[in-house]
Design a protein around this motif. Structure first.
Motif, PDB file in Angstrom:
ATOM      1  N   VAL A  58      65.177  32.358   3.834  1.00 38.71           N
ATOM      2  CA  VAL A  58      64.861  31.001   3.370  1.00 38.71           C
ATOM      3  C   VAL A  58      65.509  29.975   4.298  1.00 38.71           C
ATOM      4  O   VAL A  58      66.728  29.937   4.437  1.00 38.71           O
ATOM      5  CB  VAL A  58      65.354  30.798   1.915  1.00 38.71           C
ATOM      6  N   GLN A  59      64.676  29.149   4.910  1.00 37.94           N
ATOM      7  CA  GLN A  59      65.147  28.101   5.810  1.00 37.94           C
ATOM      8  C   GLN A  59      65.079  26.742   5.109  1.00 37.94           C
ATOM      9  O   GLN A  59      64.521  26.619   4.017  1.00 37.94           O
ATOM     10  CB  GLN A  59      64.275  28.079   7.076  1.00 37.94           C
ATOM     11  N   ASN A  60      65.620  25.714   5.757  1.00 38.09           N
ATOM     12  CA  ASN A  60      65.581  24.368   5.171  1.00 38.09           C
ATOM     13  C   ASN A  60      64.144  23.907   4.945  1.00 38.09           C
ATOM     14  O   ASN A  60      63.828  23.277   3.936  1.00 38.09           O
ATOM     15  CB  ASN A  60      66.300  23.370   6.099  1.00 38.09           C
ATOM     16  N   HIS A  61      63.265  24.229   5.901  1.00 35.05           N
ATOM     17  CA  HIS A  61      61.853  23.842   5.768  1.00 35.05           C
ATOM     18  C   HIS A  61      61.213  24.559   4.577  1.00 35.05           C
ATOM     19  O   HIS A  61      60.353  23.995   3.892  1.00 35.05           O
ATOM     20  CB  HIS A  61      61.108  24.172   7.068  1.00 35.05           C
ATOM     21  N   THR A  62      61.655  25.788   4.324  1.00 33.20           N
ATOM     22  CA  THR A  62      61.154  26.536   3.156  1.00 33.20           C
ATOM     23  C   THR A  62      61.512  25.799   1.878  1.00 33.20           C
ATOM     24  O   THR A  62      60.687  25.668   0.967  1.00 33.20           O
ATOM     25  CB  THR A  62      61.765  27.948   3.117  1.00 33.20           C
ATOM     26  N   ARG A  63      62.739  25.333   1.799  1.00 34.56           N
ATOM     27  CA  ARG A  63      63.190  24.608   0.600  1.00 34.56           C
ATOM     28  C   ARG A  63      62.398  23.316   0.413  1.00 34.56           C
ATOM     29  O   ARG A  63      62.060  22.949  -0.719  1.00 34.56           O
ATOM     30  CB  ARG A  63      64.688  24.296   0.709  1.00 34.56           C
ATOM     31  N   THR A  64      62.104  22.633   1.510  1.00 28.23           N
ATOM     32  CA  THR A  64      61.309  21.403   1.433  1.00 28.23           C
ATOM     33  C   THR A  64      59.919  21.696   0.877  1.00 28.23           C
ATOM     34  O   THR A  64      59.430  20.996  -0.021  1.00 28.23           O
ATOM     35  CB  THR A  64      61.187  20.755   2.824  1.00 28.23           C
ATOM     36  N   LEU A  65      59.276  22.732   1.401  1.00 25.74           N
ATOM     37  CA  LEU A  65      57.951  23.121   0.919  1.00 25.74           C
ATOM     38  C   LEU A  65      58.001  23.521  -0.551  1.00 25.74           C
ATOM     39  O   LEU A  65      57.112  23.196  -1.333  1.00 25.74           O
ATOM     40  CB  LEU A  65      57.398  24.272   1.761  1.00 25.74           C
ATOM     41  N   TRP A  66      59.060  24.219  -0.930  1.00 23.45           N
ATOM     42  CA  TRP A  66      59.223  24.657  -2.318  1.00 23.45           C
ATOM     43  C   TRP A  66      59.309  23.452  -3.258  1.00 23.45           C
ATOM     44  O   TRP A  66      58.698  23.435  -4.331  1.00 23.45           O
ATOM     45  CB  TRP A  66      60.463  25.528  -2.443  1.00 23.45           C
TER      46      TRP A  66
END
Length: 213
Positions: A89-97
């Protein structure tokens, strides 16, 4: 795009399997996309699998083009969030989530590149549960219905009574839970090597509900 290509190929929508790094994918048609090997513009394709007809929207995964991705989120009935098993899980993943939560989009998670991932699937499942949602549950190929029911009973009181009484949890009830964003199936594979693709299609066919407009 590699996953989209694999889904279309396994569903029989395209006859040859393109590769992003070869610049010959079915969906990346723009000259700049082919040259850079990344998706810049969202594309759509239709395919059928099992009893379900799908309209697939392939969106950019690169953070520089996240605005193009967000533009499509309000249109989606379901999302497949692709996470690299090698990177987690990357920062961009968290944003998309967070965006998927904001738009209320039911979400399946596909952990890609598990063929080169160091972490085991159980470790990846635990990471997803701790960083994204405790309702992230691994759906394994070859997993028995009893094993899946046991997992679901542990995270949802609705299903605990069924499980303790020995009654199977209905597929329709699981699908309803997913549609309410109360369950996030996590699947594992490698899009480039076509591993886990048919199981993903089977899962989508079985656990998605046709929208009523």
């Amino acid at each position: 795009t590699t996953l989209s290509e694999a889904l279309l190929y396994r569903a029989g929508r395209i006859r040859t399997l393109g590769r992003v790094d070869h610049g010959n994918t079915y969906l990346d048609t723009n000259a700049v996309e082919r040259e850079r090997g990344i998706t810049i513009f969202s594309k759509q394709a239709r395919f059928s699998f099992g009893e379900t007809d799908f309209i697939l929207l392939d969106t950019p995964g690169h953070v520089d083009f996240s605005a193009e991705t967000e533009r499509t989120l309000s249109l989606l009935d379901y999302a497949i969030l692709v996470i690299s098993g090698a990177d987690g899980v990357q920062n961009h993943t968290r944003t998309l989530w967070q965006l998927l939560e904001f738009y209320g989009v039911p979400t399946f998670i596909f952990v890609n590149k598990t063929d080169i991932a160091i972490k085991l699937k159980d470790e990846l499942e635990a990471e997803l549960a701790s960083t994204l949602s405790p309702h992230c549950v691994a759906f394994y190929e070859g997993q028995t219905k009893h094993e899946l029911d046991e997992k679901l009973a542990l995270i949802h009181e609705d299903f605990l009574e069924n499980f303790l009484s020995g009654e199977p949890i209905e597929i329709a009830d699981i699908a309803a839970l997913i549609s309410r964003r109360a369950l996030f199936p996590c699947l594992f594979g490698s899009a480039l090597r076509m591993v886990g693709i048919e199981f993903l299609l089977d899962t989508l066919d079985k656990f998605t509900l046709s929208p009523v407009y």
